[in-house]
Design a protein around this motif. Structure first.
Motif, PDB file in Angstrom:
ATOM      1  N   ASN A  88      30.251   3.353 -56.869  1.00 29.50           N
ATOM      2  CA  ASN A  88      29.269   3.665 -55.919  1.00 29.50           C
ATOM      3  C   ASN A  88      29.337   5.172 -55.511  1.00 29.50           C
ATOM      4  O   ASN A  88      30.184   5.953 -56.283  1.00 29.50           O
ATOM      5  N   PRO A 129      22.701   5.206 -58.204  1.00 34.34           N
ATOM      6  CA  PRO A 129      22.172   3.845 -58.334  1.00 34.34           C
ATOM      7  C   PRO A 129      21.653   3.550 -59.518  1.00 34.34           C
ATOM      8  O   PRO A 129      20.886   4.365 -60.345  1.00 34.34           O
ATOM      9  N   ASP A 154      21.581  -3.641 -56.665  1.00 35.82           N
ATOM     10  CA  ASP A 154      21.871  -2.965 -55.512  1.00 35.82           C
ATOM     11  C   ASP A 154      20.473  -2.627 -54.595  1.00 35.82           C
ATOM     12  O   ASP A 154      19.548  -2.451 -55.310  1.00 35.82           O
ATOM     13  N   ARG A 187      18.159  -8.386 -51.230  1.00 35.56           N
ATOM     14  CA  ARG A 187      18.765  -7.269 -51.886  1.00 35.56           C
ATOM     15  C   ARG A 187      17.568  -6.782 -52.960  1.00 35.56           C
ATOM     16  O   ARG A 187      17.191  -5.561 -52.923  1.00 35.56           O
TER      17      ARG A 187
END
Length: 452
Positions: free
Chosen positions: A232, A254, A281, A315
């Motif tokens: 992350n 990402p 994500d 998501r």
């Protein structure tokens, strides 16, 4: 569902294209403020800091940081046979592809008596990071470990966050499938640590007091030379902060997919692929570039239908409706190529007539998937390619993880007396031109000659 950027009838520069295209907001610099005290804490307190940080961020305090050998064996023994076979095939194919990336030493005869050899030497020790947040990534174990092993790295350590859901003998350790993948690959140094603190631990090393023996001996996790693997924004920030003390593969952002498609593409397949990346994500980017309004409309309808039905619908919808995703309309495939080259996607699918010919003209992409039967998810798991790839437009200057990532090229220079005497005057001349006379004197001390 997908927002639309209409570039038809425009002739934009690369700078203008990059500004116009969807892109995730991802501020690594801001995250540095959060990770700096974490890094300092690990450097100062070592194992105790890692335990406290695991409890704080992962919701579980490991009993031991290093996963015992018997726990790795247990995880492999308990692994679903179908998953084990799928991992074994993934490993086989990754080894096949990466074996062709090995480098051989090459000696160039510059002059009689003078040679330069490029010698390829693996990094001594590597820390491989495997994320453990919204999803489980045993495939990332494969993608990091296989090229490092083929490169000849002598010491490998894997870190992955402890999972509070684990029970029994696996409690406080990384996900069992991660552990099983490590066991399959013969990696026995595995640590229950995640996030920025894992990168800090690899960079500084630490005395593993959680594994101290009854005789008072305290094993040590030695510092590494290189850290690879996605994570992350805090992992990326830790890599940025520690770069120099350690080498890094990239500051991964990402995940992203771009699909360059024309009217010949199947909109349902395109929609499925856009959703497959959005599943990673809420910040994942899914971008369609097309010269067909009809295809764009059909893809949007298919995306809406599929997004509502998929497991991680919330998501997926967040990712697809975010500023990082959308449809880009262009005049033709040539204009589409200009767009995808400016975007430099982590993953690029080309689903057009003459897809191989169009794909051959792509200059900037982490990996290119050609035709309707080469979805990105194939590359994620079992194509044989590596899925650790540059994000955020970095594919215009960086490559994905490979055997090369774990090798260093060292030039070995060997000249005899006659060869040095031949070139010596020119070395002296250049040294004088740069006002570095001692450089020239290092030559004339051997040859007794001045500048020509």
């Amino acid at each position: 569902m997908l927002s639309t950027t209409d570039l038809r009838g425009t002739a934009l520069s690369v700078t203008e294209l990059r500004a116009a295209l969807p892109r995730a907001e991802y501020d690594v610099e801001a995250a540095l403020h959060a990770v700096t005290p974490i890094i300092d804490d690990v450097a100062e307190r070592g194992a105790e800091a890692l335990l406290d940080l695991a409890e704080r961020f992962d919701g579980v305090r490991p009993t031991r940081l290093r996963v015992p050998a018997e726990v790795l064996t247990l995880a492999l023994d308990q692994l679903d046979p179908d998953v084990r076979r799928a991992l074994e095939i993934s490993i086989e194919r990754a080894r096949l592809v990466h074996a062709d990336q090995t480098r051989t030493d090459r000696t160039t005869q510059v002059t009689r008596g003078g040679t330069v050899t490029e010698r390829w030497v693996p990094v001594d020790r590597v820390g491989l990071y495997v994320p453990g947040g919204l999803a489980v990534y045993p495939s990332s174990v494969v993608m990091n470990v296989v090229p490092a092993q083929i490169a000849g790295v002598g010491s490998l350590a894997v870190a992955s966050p402890p999972q509070r859901e684990n029970q029994g003998e696996l409690a406080g350790y990384p996900h069992p499938t991660i552990l099983a993948a490590c066991a399959l690959l013969g990696v026995d140094e595995v640590y229950a640590m995640g996030g920025a603190q894992a990168v800090a631990a690899f960079a500084h090393g630490f005395d593993d007091t959680t594994a101290a023996t009854g005789e008072g001996e305290t094993p040590r996790c030695e510092p590494v030379s290189l850290v690879t693997g996605p994570g992350n924004v805090f992992v990326a920030a830790a890599k940025r902060k520690l770069k120099g003390l350690i080498g890094i593969d990239a500051e991964a952002g990402p995940t992203e997919i771009a699909v360059l498609a024309d009217a010949s593409a199947d909109p349902d397949l395109v929609a499925a692929d856009l959703i497959s990346q959005a599943e990673h994500d809420p910040l994942a980017a899914s971008v369609l570039v097309t010269d067909s309004v009809e295809l764009a409309e059909a893809v949007d309808a298919a995306v809406a239908r599929r997004a509502a039905a998929t497991k991680h619908s919330e998501r997926v919808v967040t990712a697809l409706t975010g500023p990082q995703s959308g449809t880009v309309l262009v005049d033709d495939v040539d204009a589409g190529l200009a767009v995808v080259n400016a975007y430099a996607a982590e993953h690029l699918e080309v689903i057009t007539e003459d897809a191989p010919g169009v794909a051959a003209r792509v200059r900037n992409a982490g990996a290119i998937f050609v035709g309707p039967y080469s979805p990105v998810s194939l590359g994620d798991y079992a194509a044989g390619s590596n899925h650790v790839l540059p994000t955020g437009g970095c594919a215009c200057h960086s490559s994905g993880l490979s055997v090369q990532s774990f090798l260093r090229g060292i030039h070995v220079v060997e000249y005899d007396e006659a060869a040095l005497a031949e070139i010596g005057p020119h070395v002296v001349t250049l040294a004088q031109a740069e006002d570095l006379p001692a450089h020239g004197e290092a030559v004339t001390a051997r040859t007794g000659e001045g500048a020509s």
